[in-house]
Design an enzyme around this catalytic site. Structure first.
Site, PDB file in Angstrom:
ATOM      1  CG  ASP A 192      -2.012   1.132   1.100  1.00  0.00           C
ATOM      2  OD1 ASP A 192      -2.213   1.680  -0.002  1.00  0.00           O
ATOM      3  OD2 ASP A 192      -2.599   1.477   2.141  1.00  0.00           O
ATOM      4  CE  LYS A 226      -0.656   5.505   2.043  1.00  0.00           C
ATOM      5  NZ  LYS A 226      -1.579   4.345   1.919  1.00  0.00           N
TER       6      LYS A 226
HETATM    7 CA    CA Z   1      -4.263   2.682  -0.220  1.00  0.00          CA
END
Ligand code: CA
Length: 716
Positions: A336, A363
């Protein structure tokens, strides 16, 4: 109003001239006059804030300097405005011609007098609240765009709506998604060359990502760019066809869950635009499902299974959506690690040359500096502690992965976890210090593969077995240790020296977006409800106030009648607060989203924050065999955890099920969980996802946890 600049007082004029040396002051404009030229010339009107990141470069730097090291100590509340609904607040307000346009949860839009907070109009798109279950990360909205008298909002149910700025009436509306699929829109639209560009979210639940441009006047679709291939690798008749034929299709296997799940790659937040190069930039998200072995098991001959254009920055032509270049931050993403995070443009002096760069702290924990004309990678350096990769090979642009990180044979505690080293919270850049201010955090998570043949996720389609990750219910000491691993940090990152200049540590992750100003300050809200100003050069704290709720959206600044304002939004909610189960013992009222605005000498006060002790009484005794409770935990983690919190501990924005009434009674619980009794409040029916026996197992787990947590309180 238009004469204001001509008749403005001397002090304000002085402040203005000191802060906008680069651009001469331009005359004030109305909402009807906002267009590309006005946004591109934003530094000539430092008193307004015309687009999401203030400028197309998205630097979130205000040229206003009335609030500075000398005056910030006198900053006080100018006004506040409670909005109509609770839940997370992520919107950056737009301010023009004395009016503030801001959104709240459930995609509601408000026009407020920017000097007083008085409500001018409200627009409720009346979304079906049971669609809230499709919002991975709360039913938030990050704000509007404005263009030639119209205000544009994307709604949680996938519509793009144009409102007349004067009264909030609907000018046009387009459904931008297949509403039978779990698409959502939380991001702010951008308007470039008369086209409103909007993406969407939903990669967690299995959709195919794309962005679309619509004519700002008529609402007619101009172009669409998909971020994952057509399921049959055939042309879609869209702007992305050529890029997939030439580059994208070969990087996906011919089979795999991407063909039914859509592949993900949703572009749910970042965009930027360079008017000189006439290139726009879009960040794309993770794959559907997360686990790349399930998503795209092996690439065809000659392919590499990188899964373009997941986790990438895409450079496109705004007139047509034509592909210019891409850079993929995380090939074959399986954690993710979206690259939807803030994309910021600046001109930097690197090795004696002025480089036009695009910067991103996605991220995955690396801070990337790219040549924004060609996509050439100039640098990539970790801005937080990470363990999934040891660096980025600048020759190939590819991460140097830790082999254990792909959790093929055994679970892996990844740093960062799926909430990233940096999430949606906007960064800021000060051209004076040359620093990028990153709201960073450390949030590990254990990844483990789905067992072959296991039913796996029935609803939260991540390709990740949430239920397997936490292990047995940890005891209090384990919970404390897990909490201690979580932290937040404001990082003042030098993008040329490729290292932090200063940092501020926070006890909690998930702190707010940042504003930099010509007053030599940076402003940031924290998860523990403070709003602070720091010296932009040193990080020294200059001012602090309590906003009562976390103010995470990132402050913005504007000026009216010679007074500079700092505005922020605040509320309980957003992804970490829901899923993480923040350890709060008290709840406050009113639980509404709020706009909070400060100025030098402000004397207003927030209303008293009424807190009440939680009634930590379970609705009934624990029941069921350990096997039933264990099944209940697995099903809870798969279906309920994302909103109601890990270990049935609510973050405060949503009902804490330990102290709710319905779990005390089988029939009451069934009505809520399987019959949609509270669907209009956002609790969708899970009929079709859970059987009656499974719902009963979930109820047994909730009451087990409730009685476990009630016991110490009773002993006090
Ligand atoms: Ca996501």
């Amino acid at each position: 109003m238009k004469l204001r600049w001509a008749i403005m007082g001397g002090a304000a004029l002085l402040a203005l001239s000191a802060c906008s040396e680069k651009e001469a002051a331009l005359p004030a404009i109305t909402a009807a006059e906002v267009d590309g030229a006005a946004i591109a010339a934003a530094d000539g009107r430092p008193g307004v804030w015309l687009s999401h990141g203030r400028t197309y470069s998205e630097q979130r730097y205000s040229p206003l300097n009335q609030i500075n090291a000398d005056t910030v100590g006198d900053l006080g509340l100018a006004w506040y405005a409670d909005l109509d609904v609770g839940r997370g607040m992520e919107a950056t307000p737009i301010v023009v011609d004395g009016v503030m346009y801001v959104t709240s949860a459930w995609s509601m839009v408000y026009a407020l007098d920017a000097k007083t907070g008085e409500r001018k109009w409200t627009f409720d798109p009346k979304v079906d609240k049971s669609r809230g279950v499709f919002a991975c990360c709360d039913v938030v909205n990050r704000g509007v765009a404005i263009w030639q008298g119209k205000v544009f909002v994307g709604t949680i149910d996938g519509r793009l709506i144009a409102l007349n700025a004067s009264d909030g009436s609907v000018a046009w509306e387009q459904v931008t998604v297949d509403q039978s699929k779990p698409y959502t829109i939380t991001g702010a639209p951008r308007v470039i060359k008369g086209k409103v560009v909007i993406g969407n979210g939903g990669a967690e639940l299995g959709v195919r990502g794309y962005i679309t441009a619509y004519d700002a006047v008529t609402g007619e679709k101009a172009w669409r760019f998909y971020t994952t291939p057509n399921p049959d690798k055939k042309p879609d008749g869209e702007a992305s066809d050529k890029a997939f034929a030439e580059k994208g299709n070969a990087t996906w296997s011919d089979e795999g869950r991407w063909r039914t799940d859509g592949g993900g790659g949703t572009a749910w937040d970042a965009m930027a635009y360079d008017p000189d190069l006439d290139i726009m930039y879009v960040g794309t998200g993770n794959g559907s499902p997360w686990n790349y072995r399930l998503r795209s098991p092996s690439a065809p001959e000659g392919g590499n299974n990188d899964n373009l254009f997941l986790s990438s920055i895409l450079a496109l032509k705004p007139d047509t959506g034509e592909y210019v270049w891409h850079y993929q931050t995380t090939p074959s993403d399986t954690w993710d690690y979206t690259a939807t995070q803030h994309i910021m443009l600046a001109d930097l002096e690197i090795d004696g040359q002025t480089r036009k760069v695009a910067m991103q702290a996605p991220k995955n924990g690396f801070f990337y500096v790219l040549d924004r004309e060609t996509g050439e990678l100039l640098s990539a350096d970790a801005f937080q502690k990470i363990n999934w990769a040891t660096g980025v090979d600048l020759a190939t642009g590819r991460p140097i992965e830790n082999p254990a990180a792909r959790f093929a044979d055994s679970p892996f505690e990844a740093v960062p976890g799926p909430l990233g080293s940096h999430n949606w919270h906007p960064m800021a850049f000060s051209p004076e210090t040359g620093l990028v201010y990153i709201p960073a955090h450390t949030l590990p998570q254990i990844f483990t593969s789905e067992q072959p043949g296991a039913k796996g996720q029935v609803y939260w389609n991540t390709g990740l077995e949430f239920a397997a990750a936490p292990g047995p219910t940890p005891d209090e000491a384990m919970r404390k240790a897990a909490r201690a691993a979580l932290k937040g940090q404001l990082v003042a990152w030098d993008p040329v020296a490729k290292k932090p200049r200063w940092t501020v540590d926070y006890p909690s992750p998930w702190n707010g977006g940042v504003l930099a100003t010509a007053g030599g300050l940076v402003f940031q809200g924290s998860f523990d409800t403070a709003l602070r100003a720091y010296d932009a050069a040193t990080g020294e704290k200059k001012w602090e106030t309590n906003t009562q709720y976390p103010s995470l959206s990132g402050p913005m600044s504007y000026e009216i009648d010679g007074e500079q304002y700092i505005a922020t939004t605040a509320g309980w909610g957003t992804a970490f607060s829901l899923t993480g189960g923040a350890p709060i013992d008290k709840v406050g009222t009113p639980e509404l989203g709020r706009v909070i605005v400060y100025k030098v000498g402000g004397k207003a006060e927030l209303p008293e924050y009424l807190t009440m002790e939680l009634d930590r009484t379970p609705a009934g005794p624990s029941f069921g065999a350990p096997q039933q409770i264990g099944l209940g935990q697995v099903l809870y983690d798969r279906n309920c955890l994302v909103c109601h919190g890990s270990l049935v501990v609510s973050g405060g924005a949503i009902q804490d099920l330990r102290w709710a009434q319905s779990p005390g009674d089988k029939d009451s619980f069934r009505k809520v969980v399987l019959e949609g009794q509270y669907a209009s409040a956002g609790m969708a029916s899970f009929a079709g996802k859970l059987t009656a026996d499974e719902a009963e197992a979930v109820r047994s787990y909730i009451l087990f946890r409730a009685n476990e947590d009630a016991a110490p309180a009773a002993a006090n």
